[in-house]
Design a protein around this motif. Structure first.
Motif, PDB file in Angstrom:
ATOM      1  N   LEU A   1       0.269   1.912 -27.722  1.00 37.68           N
ATOM      2  CA  LEU A   1      -0.887   2.224 -28.548  1.00 37.68           C
ATOM      3  C   LEU A   1      -0.613   1.923 -30.018  1.00 37.68           C
ATOM      4  N   GLU A   2      -1.657   1.646 -30.790  1.00 38.28           N
ATOM      5  CA  GLU A   2      -1.500   1.419 -32.232  1.00 38.28           C
ATOM      6  C   GLU A   2      -0.802   2.593 -32.904  1.00 38.28           C
ATOM      7  N   GLU A   3      -1.010   3.801 -32.372  1.00 40.11           N
ATOM      8  CA  GLU A   3      -0.411   4.999 -32.954  1.00 40.11           C
ATOM      9  C   GLU A   3       1.067   5.154 -32.595  1.00 40.11           C
ATOM     10  N   GLY A   4       1.591   4.313 -31.695  1.00 41.98           N
ATOM     11  CA  GLY A   4       3.002   4.347 -31.363  1.00 41.98           C
ATOM     12  C   GLY A   4       3.351   4.728 -29.937  1.00 41.98           C
ATOM     13  N   PRO A   5       2.745   5.776 -29.363  1.00 40.43           N
ATOM     14  CA  PRO A   5       3.098   6.145 -27.991  1.00 40.43           C
ATOM     15  C   PRO A   5       2.745   5.062 -26.982  1.00 40.43           C
ATOM     16  N   MET A   6       3.371   5.150 -25.817  1.00 40.09           N
ATOM     17  CA  MET A   6       3.073   4.240 -24.712  1.00 40.09           C
ATOM     18  C   MET A   6       2.408   5.024 -23.592  1.00 40.09           C
ATOM     19  N   VAL A   7       1.472   4.352 -22.896  1.00 47.96           N
ATOM     20  CA  VAL A   7       0.672   4.970 -21.851  1.00 47.96           C
ATOM     21  C   VAL A   7       0.632   4.041 -20.643  1.00 47.96           C
ATOM     22  N   TYR A   8       0.866   4.597 -19.445  1.00 47.82           N
ATOM     23  CA  TYR A   8       0.672   3.845 -18.205  1.00 47.82           C
ATOM     24  C   TYR A   8      -0.784   3.942 -17.790  1.00 47.82           C
ATOM     25  N   SER A   9      -1.331   2.827 -17.316  1.00 45.26           N
ATOM     26  CA  SER A   9      -2.714   2.823 -16.862  1.00 45.26           C
ATOM     27  C   SER A   9      -2.952   1.564 -16.035  1.00 45.26           C
ATOM     28  N   ASN A  10      -4.228   1.210 -15.896  1.00 43.99           N
ATOM     29  CA  ASN A  10      -4.631  -0.033 -15.242  1.00 43.99           C
ATOM     30  C   ASN A  10      -5.430  -0.848 -16.237  1.00 43.99           C
ATOM     31  N   LEU A  11      -5.388  -2.165 -16.057  1.00 47.74           N
ATOM     32  CA  LEU A  11      -6.149  -3.095 -16.888  1.00 47.74           C
ATOM     33  C   LEU A  11      -7.303  -3.606 -16.036  1.00 47.74           C
ATOM     34  N   ILE A  12      -8.525  -3.508 -16.564  1.00 47.14           N
ATOM     35  CA  ILE A  12      -9.707  -3.945 -15.828  1.00 47.14           C
ATOM     36  C   ILE A  12     -10.300  -5.174 -16.516  1.00 47.14           C
TER      37      ILE A  12
ATOM     38  N   ILE B   1     -10.042  -8.336 -15.873  1.00 49.15           N
ATOM     39  CA  ILE B   1      -9.121  -9.461 -16.055  1.00 49.15           C
ATOM     40  C   ILE B   1      -8.457  -9.776 -14.719  1.00 49.15           C
ATOM     41  N   ASP B   2      -8.219 -11.049 -14.448  1.00 51.28           N
ATOM     42  CA  ASP B   2      -7.453 -11.430 -13.264  1.00 51.28           C
ATOM     43  C   ASP B   2      -6.002 -11.035 -13.475  1.00 51.28           C
ATOM     44  N   ASN B   3      -5.374 -10.556 -12.431  1.00 47.70           N
ATOM     45  CA  ASN B   3      -3.967 -10.158 -12.547  1.00 47.70           C
ATOM     46  C   ASN B   3      -3.088 -11.294 -13.065  1.00 47.70           C
TER      47      ASN B   3
ATOM     48  N   PRO C   1       0.826  -1.224   0.000  1.00 50.76           N
ATOM     49  CA  PRO C   1       0.000   0.000   0.000  1.00 50.76           C
ATOM     50  C   PRO C   1       0.857   1.270   0.000  1.00 50.76           C
ATOM     51  N   TYR C   2       1.549   1.521  -1.122  1.00 52.11           N
ATOM     52  CA  TYR C   2       2.393   2.705  -1.221  1.00 52.11           C
ATOM     53  C   TYR C   2       1.563   3.981  -1.144  1.00 52.11           C
ATOM     54  N   ILE C   3       0.359   3.951  -1.681  1.00 50.31           N
ATOM     55  CA  ILE C   3      -0.567   5.076  -1.612  1.00 50.31           C
ATOM     56  C   ILE C   3      -1.778   4.566  -0.840  1.00 50.31           C
ATOM     57  N   PRO C   4      -2.028   5.108   0.353  1.00 48.74           N
ATOM     58  CA  PRO C   4      -3.083   4.545   1.224  1.00 48.74           C
ATOM     59  C   PRO C   4      -4.442   4.380   0.563  1.00 48.74           C
ATOM     60  N   SER C   5      -4.839   5.279  -0.322  1.00 50.49           N
ATOM     61  CA  SER C   5      -6.167   5.178  -0.926  1.00 50.49           C
ATOM     62  C   SER C   5      -6.310   3.994  -1.881  1.00 50.49           C
ATOM     63  N   PHE C   6      -5.199   3.378  -2.275  1.00 46.79           N
ATOM     64  CA  PHE C   6      -5.246   2.204  -3.150  1.00 46.79           C
ATOM     65  C   PHE C   6      -5.280   0.896  -2.357  1.00 46.79           C
ATOM     66  N   GLU C   7      -5.077   0.961  -1.055  1.00 47.17           N
ATOM     67  CA  GLU C   7      -4.981  -0.252  -0.238  1.00 47.17           C
ATOM     68  C   GLU C   7      -6.181  -1.195  -0.404  1.00 47.17           C
ATOM     69  N   PRO C   8      -7.425  -0.704  -0.457  1.00 48.49           N
ATOM     70  CA  PRO C   8      -8.554  -1.641  -0.615  1.00 48.49           C
ATOM     71  C   PRO C   8      -8.516  -2.450  -1.920  1.00 48.49           C
ATOM     72  N   GLU C   9      -7.760  -1.997  -2.911  1.00 50.53           N
ATOM     73  CA  GLU C   9      -7.707  -2.691  -4.203  1.00 50.53           C
ATOM     74  C   GLU C   9      -6.538  -3.654  -4.327  1.00 50.53           C
ATOM     75  N   LEU C  10      -5.681  -3.743  -3.321  1.00 49.56           N
ATOM     76  CA  LEU C  10      -4.517  -4.629  -3.406  1.00 49.56           C
ATOM     77  C   LEU C  10      -4.950  -6.070  -3.589  1.00 49.56           C
ATOM     78  N   PRO C  11      -4.245  -6.835  -4.409  1.00 50.37           N
ATOM     79  CA  PRO C  11      -3.218  -6.381  -5.353  1.00 50.37           C
ATOM     80  C   PRO C  11      -3.886  -5.801  -6.609  1.00 50.37           C
ATOM     81  N   TYR C  12      -3.264  -4.770  -7.180  1.00 50.62           N
ATOM     82  CA  TYR C  12      -3.776  -4.177  -8.408  1.00 50.62           C
ATOM     83  C   TYR C  12      -2.641  -4.072  -9.410  1.00 50.62           C
TER      84      TYR C  12
END
Length: 139
Positions: A96-107, A109-111, A78-89
């Motif tokens: 992206l198809e256009e070339g750039p890369m983006v950080y995000s979350n994947l929903i 799907i099981d980790n 839990p590096y950020i306390p507000s994310f603790e209820p979602e651990l592990p995430y």
């Protein structure tokens, strides 16, 4: 990043002059990327000038929202306390198809099922009245 109103407790991006149009489009459930009007290069995150040719003649192009998982990690602490209820995430790096890369979350799907090369598509999470986050789900 700062927590927002509307009961959303996780960190939120601080909208800047360079990315204001990106966040405005996201609120409308559209995924746009900056594109250089001089050389055509598409990039992310939104900087004022093109990283390829340094031109300040920037426009915006509609992104497909499709890409592939290039890398990922599973957060178990839990590096950020507000994310603790979602651990592990997960945190994914999507190419992206256009070339750039983006950080995000994947929903949706099981980790344990996440793998590099997995095809994904963008989805929108209305975090607050002002901020809509772009996440991804398997295709």
């Amino acid at each position: 990043m700062t927590g927002g109103g509307d009961g959303y407790l996780k960190p939120l991006p601080m909208v800047t002059h360079e990315d204001r149009e990106f966040w405005a489009a996201a609120r409308e459930h559209r995924f746009v990327l900056p594109q250089c009007q001089a050389c055509g290069h598409v990039w992310f995150p939104p900087y004022a000038s093109c990283p390829a040719c340094l031109s300040f003649d920037r426009g915006w192009t509609q992104a497909s929202g499709r890409g592939t998982v290039w890398g990922f990690t599973i957060m178990r602490q839990p590096y950020i306390p507000s994310f603790e209820p979602e651990l592990p995430y997960n945190v994914v790096l999507v190419e992206l198809e256009e070339g750039p890369m983006v950080y995000s979350n994947l929903i949706d799907i099981d980790n344990d099922a996440i793998a590099c090369g997995l095809p994904v598509e963008a989805v929108f999470e209305d975090a607050t009245d002002e901020i809509t986050l772009i996440k991804f789900r398997p295709v």
